[in-house]
Design an enzyme around this catalytic site. Structure first.
Site, short mmCIF file in Angstrom:
data_model
loop_
_atom_site.label_atom_id
_atom_site.label_comp_id
_atom_site.label_asym_id
_atom_site.label_seq_id
_atom_site.Cartn_x
_atom_site.Cartn_y
_atom_site.Cartn_z
CB CYS A 123 -0.93 0.00 1.21
SG CYS A 123 -2.06 -1.39 1.31
CG ASP A 528 31.80 30.20 16.65
OD1 ASP A 528 32.91 30.69 16.34
OD2 ASP A 528 30.73 30.83 16.57
CG ASP A 730 24.86 31.17 14.90
OD1 ASP A 730 23.88 30.58 14.40
OD2 ASP A 730 24.88 32.39 15.13
CG ASP A 734 29.72 28.77 13.18
OD1 ASP A 734 30.49 29.49 12.54
OD2 ASP A 734 29.53 28.90 14.40
#
Length: 838
Positions: A123, A528, A730, A734
């Site tokens: 299906c 970071d 971020d 980033d």
């Protein structure tokens, strides 16, 4: 089925036939409709089945009839059926409803659908093929287990109502996903599983009542007619257990055989079927062994294991489903603000800018900004933070959070699918669609294992037919039953499902199915600086100008140039410059990791046009001439980030912006070091503030002045040394570096999650959750490996014992079910939530 009579001129025939080829329902004694399928005329019970079958064949999807393992739930309904027309009419304008349809960045639309009428994997295959060929549909993915589909389409070519109609064309029903319908489906699944389990349990107990006297009676204590009566009673009690409770095993085995693959239901169905048929034959003949007690016990124990696995899976997903139900159905809108006239309206009717009153104990209905009142907000459902958070006027409020204190008023900023709670739900759903590598490997091993079990069972049968024919059958059944591919297949997915829920409860959202497995292997964490180790809310501490413009003019020009940037330093400059009249800047070009350039003309009485740059000092210096006096005390102190503004004549201004370290950063990094992780800091900022942050948190490997490409190259160098690297940064700025890492964690506390790019998303700002997550991921992988080891050890011990005739069928049933239960219960140990130290 062959042709059963001559068709009439209208495509029907008046002869009586047995069953509809499409839905399997009995045909009436009156008229029969016909459709040519695979060059054979096939009978249909009604125009609906005829129309659906013709659509399937005309779409080139006739293979559906060869692949399906079960019949549809009922006769098909055509799209022009009145009830379907009224349903589809409800969704004619659904494309404009952000609650149902998600607009995508590339101009396409996406919706999650609940599918009804699904009976087997064929299906799902049929629905995917049908939608893939529909005009305007660009992508479709359907899931047989969850009965959900995710569909993308181009709104210029089609609409949601046409997508639903295309599904209805082939005999299924679909409607947009909602938490209520999902919960109804989960409840229905639990009820069905409980009913099958109850029938099996009652049958097992009653059959055991008849089996125990036969086991305990000495020779001659029980007359043949009483023994025969007990066998026939056991047979009658076993029939509903085999026909109803064990039906999923037989249907699953049939589906696997038709698809020419070996699933875990195949040996189960063979063992059950062989034991039951042999017992029926012995009962009819009045001689030989019967195994009705073993059959019913095996079905009951196996269903118990599967029910517990179902509960564990649904419990792991319950947190995500709760997000979809977090937003209330109604809200108190203040249409005449600042007047206090309140109107109760559906949340779906709220618009950006509306003022909404939230009473104490009520849930915030949409994302917004607090405009009146001091708030104590419980955001635990969204962030995992158990303590209420204080919010003041001007602070952001998240839809789905609970107001714990006084009445507050908020201004709505995001509604519907744009709210944070909706974005979290979508990311979680994306992760559910992924199959981790270890799960796929376990599935492959299980398929080979099943083949080996079938071969061993066959060899066992042949050997025992030669050695002791009267025991050959039950020994063969014991081999089939005692083997446990279920434990192999449950070992990884159950542990990962529980772990996904555990991470969500500490505010770490799994957005990629591979993330937990990879995070457990990480030995290098790369961070970071701005917005990750620091708060990411820098404040302007000094502006140096060089006689060519005032500080206000410099801030206004900086704000105009940075108007489209999402970098935290750009946002800080925009906030400072917003109080001034902004100049018009043309031809703005952003250079990732460097800065922004634009063209100015005729501002503040100046004549002509000139190029202006803002960004990293070395980037601006390429355009502007060095200025000897461009030294700021803030720069010398090494406590601030520097942004230069200049034109072709030289520097115009220098901005010093200071950020503060997150208070939990030291503890988070210390926790990672205790777990053996090496820490690296990669930043695009100038060396002085990077060195200051690195010294404060004890990072030795700190690198400054890196562009996004430079960060990516540094990360690739680490990977080239054979290290498994996790990147924390971020989720927007980033993105290239996050994509390069083996596993990435995006800081999503203040980010638009629809744009976040990370395998995991931290929903709050507490970095200690990352340290807790690493340890939790390693514990999850350890539990999964324990499960795999147990499954292998159990099977290596149990299968030879069964082949030697030391294990009876009822013992095999207990062993197999206990093995599956142990795997599930071991995985449930992961429900203990890891401490983030908060």
């Amino acid at each position: 089925m062959g042709a059963l009579g001559d068709g009439g001129d209208d495509g029907t025939t008046d002869v009586s036939v047995s069953a509809c080829f499409h839905c399997g329902r009995p045909l009436s004694a009156g008229r029969v409709w016909w459709v040519d399928i695979d060059a054979q005329p096939r009978p249909m019970c009604c125009p609906g089945c005829q129309a659906v079958a013709e659509t399937i064949v005309a779409s080139g999807l006739g293979a559906y009839y060869r692949q399906r393992a079960a019949l549809p739930e009922g006769p098909a309904r055509t799209v022009d059926a009145p009830e379907l027309l009224s349903e589809l009419a409800l969704f004619e304008s659904a494309d404009d409803d952000a609650e149902l349809v998600t607009p995508l960045a590339d101009g396409e639309c996406e919706a999650a659908l609940i599918l009804e009428g699904i009976t087997c994997a064929a299906c799902v295959w049929l629905i995917e093929r049908r939608l893939a060929s529909a005009p305007g549909v660009s992508a479709v993915s359907a899931n047989y287990v969850t009965r959900r589909a995710r569909v993308r389409w181009r709104p210029a070519e089609t609409r949601l109502a046409r997508v639903l109609a295309a599904i209805a064309d082939i005999g299924y029903r679909a409607h947009p996903y909602s938490a209520e319908s999902a919960e109804r489906g989960a409840s229905r699944e639990r009820r069905e599983a409980l009913k099958r389990l109850a029938v099996a349990g009652l049958g097992m107990m009653q059959v055991m009542m008849y089996a125990v006297p036969a086991y305990l009676a000495d020779a001659g204590d029980m007359t043949p007619d009483i023994a025969s009566l007990m066998r026939w009673a056991s047979l009658l009690l076993t029939v509903p257990v085999i026909g109803y409770s064990a039906a999923p095993f037989f249907l699953g085995a049939m589906r696997d055989v038709r698809r020419r693959r070996l699933g875990m239901d195949v040996p189960v169905a063979l063992g059950l079927g062989a034991a039951f048929v042999a017992s029926v034959w012995a009962t009819v003949r009045g001689q030989g062994e019967v195994y009705f007690d073993s059959v019913t016990m095996f079905v009951f124990l196996l269903l118990t294991g599967r029910y517990l696995e179902l509960i564990a899976r649904q419990r792991a997903l319950r947190g995500i489903e709760a997000l979809a139900r977090a937003v209330p159905a109604t809200a108190l809108r203040l249409p005449d603000w600042p007047e206090r006239t309140m109107v109760s309206v559906p949340v779906a009717s709220l618009a950006v800018g509306d003022r909404v009153l939230v009473q104490p104990g009520a849930v915030v209905p949409a994302d917004g900004v607090l405009v009146e009142g001091q708030a104590q907000m419980d955001e635990s459902l969204l962030t995992g933070e158990s303590r209420p958070v204080t919010r003041a006027p001007g602070d952001d409020l998240v839809g789905g959070s609970l107001n714990c204190a006084s009445p507050i008023v908020l201004a709505v900023t995001r509604v519907g699918a744009e709210t944070r709670v909706a974005q979290i739900a979508r990311l979680a759903e994306r992760a559910q669609a992924d199959k981790p590598r270890l799960v796929a490997a376990a599935d492959r091993i299980a398929r080979h294992f099943i083949l080996a079990v079938l071969l061993l069972a066959g060899l066992t049968l042949v050997a025992w037919l030669w050695h002791a024919p009267e025991q050959a059958l039950w020994v063969c059944v014991s081999v089939l039953v005692v083997s446990c591919p279920c434990a192999l297949s449950l070992a990884m997915p159950t542990a990962l499902a529980v772990a996904t829920g555990g991470l969500a409860r500490i505010g770490l959202l799994v957005a990629n199915g591979q993330a937990i497995e990879t995070l457990a292997q990480v030995r290098r964490m790369v961070f970071d600086k701005t917005g990750t180790l620091t708060h990411g809310r820098p404040q302007l501490v000094k502006v140096d100008t060089f006689g060519r413009m005032t500080g206000g003019e410099a801030l206004a020009l900086a704000a105009a140039l940075e108007s489209g940037s999402e970098h935290v330093l750009a946002r800080a400059l925009r906030a400072e410059g917003s109080a001034h009249a902004l100049p018009a800047v043309a031809s703005i070009v952003a250079v990732p990791g460097q800065g922004v350039e634009g063209r100015m003309e005729g501002w503040e009485g100046r004549r002509g046009a000139w190029r202006v740059r803002i960004g990293r000092p070395d980037y601006v210096r390429e355009l502007a001439k060095p200025v000897a006096s461009a030294t700021s005390p803030a720069v010398e102190a090494g406590s601030a980030s520097i942004v230069d503004l200049g034109d072709e004549s030289g520097l115009l201004a220098r901005f010093a912006l200071a950020d503060t370290l997150r208070p939990e950063a030291r503890a988070a990094l210390a926790g990672l070091r205790e777990q053996g992780a090496e820490i690296t800091l990669l930043s695009g900022d100038v060396p002085a503030p990077v060195a200051a942050v690195a010294t404060e948190v004890g990072i030795v490997d700190a690198r400054a002045g890196l562009t996004p490409e430079g960060k990516r190259a540094a990360l690739m160098a680490l990977q080239a040394r054979g290290e498994v690297v996790a990147m924390v940064g971020d989720g927007v700025n980033d993105a290239p570096v996050l994509a390069q890492a083996q596993v990435s964690i995006a800081m999503g506390g203040g980010t638009d999650l629809a744009r976040a790019r990370g395998d995991l998303v931290l929903l709050h700002d507490d970095l200690r959750a990352i340290s807790a997550a690493v340890g939790y991921a390693r514990r999850t992988l350890a539990v999964a490996r324990q499960n795999l080891v147990w499954a292998f050890v159990y099977n290596l011990a149990a299968i030879p014992a069964a082949m030697l005739g030391w294990v009876t069928p009822w013992m095999a049933g207990i062993g197999m079910s206990a093995s599956s239960l142990l795997v599930v219960l071991n995985a449930l140990r992961l429900q203990r939530i890891p401490s983030s130290g908060s």
